[in-house]
Design a protein around this motif. Structure first.
Motif, PDB file in Angstrom:
ATOM      1  N   LEU A 146       0.029 -21.578  -3.011  1.00  0.00           N
ATOM      2  CA  LEU A 146      -0.509 -20.660  -4.014  1.00  0.00           C
ATOM      3  C   LEU A 146      -1.301 -21.466  -5.044  1.00  0.00           C
ATOM      4  O   LEU A 146      -0.733 -22.220  -5.821  1.00  0.00           O
ATOM      5  CB  LEU A 146       0.624 -19.906  -4.711  1.00  0.00           C
ATOM      6  N   ILE A 160      10.382 -15.513  -2.342  1.00  0.00           N
ATOM      7  CA  ILE A 160       9.502 -14.510  -2.933  1.00  0.00           C
ATOM      8  C   ILE A 160      10.193 -13.155  -2.873  1.00  0.00           C
ATOM      9  O   ILE A 160      10.577 -12.688  -1.804  1.00  0.00           O
ATOM     10  CB  ILE A 160       8.156 -14.443  -2.193  1.00  0.00           C
ATOM     11  N   TYR A 162       8.898 -10.116  -4.437  1.00  0.00           N
ATOM     12  CA  TYR A 162       7.855  -9.121  -4.184  1.00  0.00           C
ATOM     13  C   TYR A 162       6.547  -9.611  -4.795  1.00  0.00           C
ATOM     14  O   TYR A 162       6.518 -10.535  -5.622  1.00  0.00           O
ATOM     15  CB  TYR A 162       8.227  -7.746  -4.764  1.00  0.00           C
ATOM     16  N   CYS A 163       5.464  -8.998  -4.368  1.00  0.00           N
ATOM     17  CA  CYS A 163       4.138  -9.330  -4.869  1.00  0.00           C
ATOM     18  C   CYS A 163       3.562  -8.087  -5.547  1.00  0.00           C
ATOM     19  O   CYS A 163       3.693  -6.979  -5.018  1.00  0.00           O
ATOM     20  CB  CYS A 163       3.212  -9.762  -3.737  1.00  0.00           C
ATOM     21  N   GLU A 164       2.930  -8.306  -6.675  1.00  0.00           N
ATOM     22  CA  GLU A 164       2.424  -7.192  -7.481  1.00  0.00           C
ATOM     23  C   GLU A 164       0.916  -7.321  -7.691  1.00  0.00           C
ATOM     24  O   GLU A 164       0.422  -8.391  -8.072  1.00  0.00           O
ATOM     25  CB  GLU A 164       3.138  -7.175  -8.831  1.00  0.00           C
ATOM     26  N   THR A 170      -2.994 -11.360  -7.624  1.00  0.00           N
ATOM     27  CA  THR A 170      -1.666 -10.979  -7.150  1.00  0.00           C
ATOM     28  C   THR A 170      -0.632 -11.829  -7.870  1.00  0.00           C
ATOM     29  O   THR A 170      -0.767 -13.058  -7.947  1.00  0.00           O
ATOM     30  CB  THR A 170      -1.527 -11.184  -5.631  1.00  0.00           C
ATOM     31  N   PHE A 172       3.094 -13.212  -7.830  1.00  0.00           N
ATOM     32  CA  PHE A 172       4.242 -13.469  -6.967  1.00  0.00           C
ATOM     33  C   PHE A 172       5.480 -13.599  -7.843  1.00  0.00           C
ATOM     34  O   PHE A 172       5.556 -14.499  -8.697  1.00  0.00           O
ATOM     35  CB  PHE A 172       4.040 -14.751  -6.163  1.00  0.00           C
ATOM     36  N   HIS A 173       6.455 -12.731  -7.640  1.00  0.00           N
ATOM     37  CA  HIS A 173       7.724 -12.788  -8.373  1.00  0.00           C
ATOM     38  C   HIS A 173       8.741 -13.497  -7.480  1.00  0.00           C
ATOM     39  O   HIS A 173       9.016 -13.036  -6.357  1.00  0.00           O
ATOM     40  CB  HIS A 173       8.208 -11.382  -8.715  1.00  0.00           C
ATOM     41  N   GLN A 179       6.844 -16.609 -12.237  1.00  0.00           N
ATOM     42  CA  GLN A 179       5.758 -15.861 -11.636  1.00  0.00           C
ATOM     43  C   GLN A 179       4.623 -16.813 -11.304  1.00  0.00           C
ATOM     44  O   GLN A 179       4.327 -17.737 -12.058  1.00  0.00           O
ATOM     45  CB  GLN A 179       5.246 -14.767 -12.584  1.00  0.00           C
ATOM     46  N   LEU A 186      -4.110  -8.059  -3.393  1.00  0.00           N
ATOM     47  CA  LEU A 186      -2.870  -7.776  -2.680  1.00  0.00           C
ATOM     48  C   LEU A 186      -3.151  -7.462  -1.214  1.00  0.00           C
ATOM     49  O   LEU A 186      -2.336  -7.764  -0.343  1.00  0.00           O
ATOM     50  CB  LEU A 186      -2.124  -6.611  -3.345  1.00  0.00           C
ATOM     51  N   ILE A 189      -3.220 -10.749   0.537  1.00  0.00           N
ATOM     52  CA  ILE A 189      -1.859 -11.275   0.670  1.00  0.00           C
ATOM     53  C   ILE A 189      -1.096 -10.499   1.740  1.00  0.00           C
ATOM     54  O   ILE A 189      -0.322 -11.074   2.516  1.00  0.00           O
ATOM     55  CB  ILE A 189      -1.122 -11.210  -0.681  1.00  0.00           C
ATOM     56  N   TYR A 205       2.544  -2.781  -4.752  1.00  0.00           N
ATOM     57  CA  TYR A 205       3.643  -3.695  -4.418  1.00  0.00           C
ATOM     58  C   TYR A 205       3.746  -4.002  -2.928  1.00  0.00           C
ATOM     59  O   TYR A 205       3.636  -3.109  -2.075  1.00  0.00           O
ATOM     60  CB  TYR A 205       4.974  -3.112  -4.889  1.00  0.00           C
TER      61      TYR A 205
END
Length: 248
Positions: A146, A160, A162-164, A170, A172-173, A179, A186, A189, A205
């Motif tokens: 990333l 990871i 989830y991705c928002e 995007t 990445f959480h 983050q 997204l 991704i 999401y």
């Protein structure tokens, strides 16, 4: 001006790319070209370019072997390749720039512009790409590269949550609460992670299915993730969740 070298074993490809650069990228100064990998290596060492446009499949030394011989990568690498869609995902996993043959003019201009702003490539990015291309579609890497402002973060996919989506970026959480923000949409991704147990459940999401704690039904259905975050599920994606789990 950005000093550039073109290395490709096909002379016609070298001439065409040089023509496109001179016509559409005036900020690029082509200081050397080569159709032989060993000669290309010598020219990289001699001219110390800012950008190297590099073919991968070449006789004597392929593109990866040439980069290994260079050692410290103090220049930007833009791979020029005729690889298929699988390889496109490999490039995206490693966050390395590439151009597909025949080269699209706008994509060339974008790649040159990014080379002036993005961090230099990391050896681990090169190794990640090399493994994917050599081992074929069956090889599924455990990490994704990333890019961020000061370098590249190598993140375990399992970490990871989830991705928002956030405009053209995007977020990445990840498990540690941190983050990572990537300058990718997204949708892009999703194309990279769709085979790695991730699912787009909402326009905003993309979730790691292994990190779901529960699914709450109702008019406004949502998922509860392992960090207790509630993720909305769009009506159109409920069936896909059902297919993946079989328990809804």
């Amino acid at each position: 001006m950005l000093k550039a070298i073109i290395i490709d074993d096909e002379p016609d490809n070298v001439k065409l790319l040089a023509l496109q650069l001179r016509r559409y990228c005036p900020e690029v100064d082509i200081v050397a070209t080569s159709t032989q990998s060993r000669d290309g290596l010598a020219k990289v060492q001699e001219y110390r370019p800012d950008i190297v446009f590099l073919d991968i499949e070449m006789p004597v030394m392929n593109g990866f072997e040439l980069l290994e011989a260079v050692g410290n990568l103090n220049f930007h690498v833009i791979f020029v390749t005729a690889y298929n869609q699988f390889a496109v995902k490999a490039f995206r996993f490693s966050a390395l720039d590439y151009l597909l043959k025949p080269i699209d003019t706008q994509e060339l201009k974008d790649a040159v512009q990014k080379a002036g702003t993005q961090p230099l490539p990391h050896a681990r990015q090169i190794e990640l790409l090399k493994k994917q291309l050599h081992n074929g579609p069956k090889y599924l890497p455990e990490k994704i590269a990333l890019p961020y402002q000061n370098g590249v973060s190598f993140t375990e996919l399992a970490n990871i949550l989830y991705c928002e989506a956030k405009d053209n970026y995007t977020i990445f959480h990840v498990k540690d609460g941190k983050q990572h923000i990537a300058a990718k949409t997204l949708r892009t991704i999703q194309e990279i992670l769709e085979e790695r147990n991730f699912l787009r459940v909402h326009r905003q999401y993309l979730v790691n299915l292994d990190q779901i704690i529960k699914y709450v039904k109702g008019e406004s259905a949502y998922l509860v993730m392992s960090d207790q975050k509630n993720i909305p599920v769009s009506r159109s994606q409920k069936d896909k969740l059902m297919e993946r789990f079989g328990w809804l």
